[in-house]
Design a protein around this motif. Sequence first.
Motif, mmCIF file in Angstrom:
data_model
loop_
_atom_site.group_PDB
_atom_site.id
_atom_site.type_symbol
_atom_site.label_atom_id
_atom_site.label_comp_id
_atom_site.label_asym_id
_atom_site.label_seq_id
_atom_site.Cartn_x
_atom_site.Cartn_y
_atom_site.Cartn_z
ATOM 1 N N LEU A 170 -11.911 12.735 -9.239
ATOM 2 C CA LEU A 170 -11.684 12.193 -10.577
ATOM 3 C C LEU A 170 -10.383 12.763 -11.156
ATOM 4 N N GLY A 171 -9.489 11.877 -11.577
ATOM 5 C CA GLY A 171 -8.215 12.278 -12.165
ATOM 6 C C GLY A 171 -7.100 12.500 -11.157
ATOM 7 N N GLU A 172 -7.431 12.584 -9.877
ATOM 8 C CA GLU A 172 -6.400 12.783 -8.854
ATOM 9 C C GLU A 172 -5.537 11.529 -8.749
ATOM 10 N N GLU A 173 -4.230 11.741 -8.583
ATOM 11 C CA GLU A 173 -3.349 10.589 -8.455
ATOM 12 C C GLU A 173 -2.403 10.770 -7.279
ATOM 13 N N LYS A 174 -2.037 9.636 -6.699
ATOM 14 C CA LYS A 174 -1.072 9.609 -5.596
ATOM 15 C C LYS A 174 0.039 8.659 -5.981
ATOM 16 N N ILE A 175 1.256 9.165 -5.998
ATOM 17 C CA ILE A 175 2.414 8.355 -6.345
ATOM 18 C C ILE A 175 2.730 7.434 -5.167
#
Length: 167
Positions: free
Chosen positions: A42-47
Amino acid sequence: MATKKIFPTKSSSSLTPWLGIAAIVILFDQLSKITITKTFQLGEEKIITSFFNLVLAYNKGAAFSFLSNAGGWQRHFFTAIGIGAAIYIVILLKKHGGQRMFAWALALILGGAVGNVIDRLLYGHVVDFLDFHWSGFGHFPAFNLADSAICIGAALFILDELRRVNR
């Protein structure tokens, strides 16, 4: 001697392809949400690009997180709205299955609505993961494939109505 109709009428047979399109939207929506929840926290992001990220977000509200902090009643409210809309859309598809653009619009909206209802029933929130942003303007609220199908369906609905008015 009167005989029973064994084969479906034209109006009911024209419903099948539209329900198939809705089912495909639901399938891809749910598979994408399962994939993202299994690979992200939850909240992790990958550009991905300079304007697009993948991010795991939960939305307890409606579009743009409307009423997401309302205390829980909104889950049942938006689930009921989604189920009611799905029933109404199926009725419209049964009546207007021969109107291709209108039926495409309805099928996409149906698939998106049911995809998000499934999330609300299973998890209590909608899983969002598509995060678009523009430098200087910030991030657009995260969304998912179901939301995308609803937006495309709404655009087709408007286009179909404009075409109908111009005739």
